[in-house]
Write a protein that holds these residues in place. Structure first.
Motif, PDB file in Angstrom:
ATOM      1  N   ARG A 154      -3.679  56.731  27.137  1.00  0.00           N
ATOM      2  CA  ARG A 154      -2.620  56.493  26.157  1.00  0.00           C
ATOM      3  C   ARG A 154      -1.359  57.281  26.526  1.00  0.00           C
ATOM      4  O   ARG A 154      -0.245  56.755  26.476  1.00  0.00           O
ATOM      5  CB  ARG A 154      -3.114  56.878  24.763  1.00  0.00           C
ATOM      6  CG  ARG A 154      -2.280  56.426  23.624  1.00  0.00           C
ATOM      7  CD  ARG A 154      -2.937  56.653  22.266  1.00  0.00           C
ATOM      8  NE  ARG A 154      -3.639  57.904  22.102  1.00  0.00           N
ATOM      9  CZ  ARG A 154      -4.975  58.030  22.066  1.00  0.00           C
ATOM     10  NH1 ARG A 154      -5.754  56.979  22.178  1.00  0.00           N
ATOM     11  NH2 ARG A 154      -5.546  59.209  21.911  1.00  0.00           N
ATOM     12  N   GLU A 155      -1.527  58.536  26.928  1.00  0.00           N
ATOM     13  CA  GLU A 155      -0.379  59.360  27.302  1.00  0.00           C
ATOM     14  C   GLU A 155       0.294  58.820  28.561  1.00  0.00           C
ATOM     15  O   GLU A 155       1.525  58.800  28.656  1.00  0.00           O
ATOM     16  CB  GLU A 155      -0.811  60.813  27.512  1.00  0.00           C
ATOM     17  CG  GLU A 155      -1.158  61.516  26.217  1.00  0.00           C
ATOM     18  CD  GLU A 155      -1.807  62.873  26.429  1.00  0.00           C
ATOM     19  OE1 GLU A 155      -2.142  63.219  27.608  1.00  0.00           O
ATOM     20  OE2 GLU A 155      -1.999  63.593  25.438  1.00  0.00           O
ATOM     21  N   ALA A 156      -0.500  58.363  29.524  1.00  0.00           N
ATOM     22  CA  ALA A 156       0.066  57.790  30.755  1.00  0.00           C
ATOM     23  C   ALA A 156       0.842  56.517  30.437  1.00  0.00           C
ATOM     24  O   ALA A 156       1.918  56.286  30.993  1.00  0.00           O
ATOM     25  CB  ALA A 156      -1.041  57.507  31.764  1.00  0.00           C
ATOM     26  N   ARG A 157       0.309  55.709  29.548  1.00  0.00           N
ATOM     27  CA  ARG A 157       0.981  54.468  29.144  1.00  0.00           C
ATOM     28  C   ARG A 157       2.301  54.781  28.447  1.00  0.00           C
ATOM     29  O   ARG A 157       3.318  54.140  28.687  1.00  0.00           O
ATOM     30  CB  ARG A 157       0.076  53.673  28.210  1.00  0.00           C
ATOM     31  CG  ARG A 157       0.674  52.322  27.795  1.00  0.00           C
ATOM     32  CD  ARG A 157      -0.052  51.717  26.629  1.00  0.00           C
ATOM     33  NE  ARG A 157       0.093  52.596  25.486  1.00  0.00           N
ATOM     34  CZ  ARG A 157      -0.819  52.753  24.532  1.00  0.00           C
ATOM     35  NH1 ARG A 157      -1.953  52.109  24.591  1.00  0.00           N
ATOM     36  NH2 ARG A 157      -0.617  53.568  23.519  1.00  0.00           N
ATOM     37  N   ASP A 158       2.288  55.793  27.599  1.00  0.00           N
ATOM     38  CA  ASP A 158       3.499  56.155  26.857  1.00  0.00           C
ATOM     39  C   ASP A 158       4.569  56.763  27.754  1.00  0.00           C
ATOM     40  O   ASP A 158       5.754  56.693  27.446  1.00  0.00           O
ATOM     41  CB  ASP A 158       3.174  57.114  25.717  1.00  0.00           C
ATOM     42  CG  ASP A 158       2.369  56.449  24.613  1.00  0.00           C
ATOM     43  OD1 ASP A 158       2.310  55.189  24.585  1.00  0.00           O
ATOM     44  OD2 ASP A 158       1.783  57.174  23.775  1.00  0.00           O
ATOM     45  N   ARG A 159       4.168  57.382  28.877  1.00  0.00           N
ATOM     46  CA  ARG A 159       5.128  57.960  29.813  1.00  0.00           C
ATOM     47  C   ARG A 159       5.790  56.914  30.690  1.00  0.00           C
ATOM     48  O   ARG A 159       6.852  57.170  31.253  1.00  0.00           O
ATOM     49  CB  ARG A 159       4.435  58.983  30.709  1.00  0.00           C
ATOM     50  CG  ARG A 159       4.187  60.325  30.059  1.00  0.00           C
ATOM     51  CD  ARG A 159       3.770  61.356  31.065  1.00  0.00           C
ATOM     52  NE  ARG A 159       2.593  60.988  31.817  1.00  0.00           N
ATOM     53  CZ  ARG A 159       1.344  61.366  31.530  1.00  0.00           C
ATOM     54  NH1 ARG A 159       1.126  62.117  30.493  1.00  0.00           N
ATOM     55  NH2 ARG A 159       0.330  60.976  32.267  1.00  0.00           N
TER      56      ARG A 159
END
Length: 162
Positions: A154-159
């Motif tokens: 999720r964090e990678a997608r948001d970045r």
């Protein structure tokens, strides 16, 4: 003669980028499968490291535990893959028969049951390697790993720039 050579060179120069773009856009199924397999091995390695830490596995426990654990994981993965393939095939088939829907529904709704049977079968074998405390912590550790993986995704997608 020089004019023809120049025109030929210009045409080749124009075709090369088109070819490179075509090749770069759509990776082959083999490339996708290889990337997926590499990704899966990396995730499995991270999961092993996580479980070693969470369960406080000794050096003597690690090899036999992961041999059995990975075998169980493969069976669970197979159940999941079969269920998803069947569900997807029936969902995409506009002319699917009632019996095909019944089979897909049975597979989807019995998936957890079938997974439980596999886990119960392996419980005895894992219990010969792990302490009771480690056995009890195993399910919680698996859950924690899945949550950490989802959070990372999720964090990678948001970045990613959109």
């Amino acid at each position: 003669m020089i004019k023809r050579f120049f025109i030929l060179l210009l045409m080749i120069g124009m075709l090369v980028p088109v070819h490179v773009m075509a090749v770069g856009e759509e990776p082959s199924q083999d490339d996708k499968a290889a990337k997926h397999e590499l990704w899966f091995r990396e995730i499995r390695q991270k999961k092993h490291e996580f479980l070693v830490k969470e369960l406080d596995l000794t050096a003597d426990q690690q090899e036999p535990f992961f041999r059995i654990y990975d075998s169980m994981d493969e069976e669970l993965r197979s159940i999941n893959d079969q269920t998803r393939r069947l569900e997807r095939a029936v969902s995409r088939n506009a002319d699917a028969a009632e019996s095909e829907y019944d089979a897909a529904i049975d597979a989807v709704y019995s998936q957890r049951y079938r997974e439980g049977l596999v886990e119960n079968e392996y419980k005895e074998r894992l219990g010969q390697i792990l302490t009771k405390k480690q056995m009890l912590r195993l399910k919680r550790a698996e859950f924690k790993f899945t949550r950490a993986l989802m959070k990372h995704h999720r964090e990678a997608r948001d970045r990613k720039p959109r």
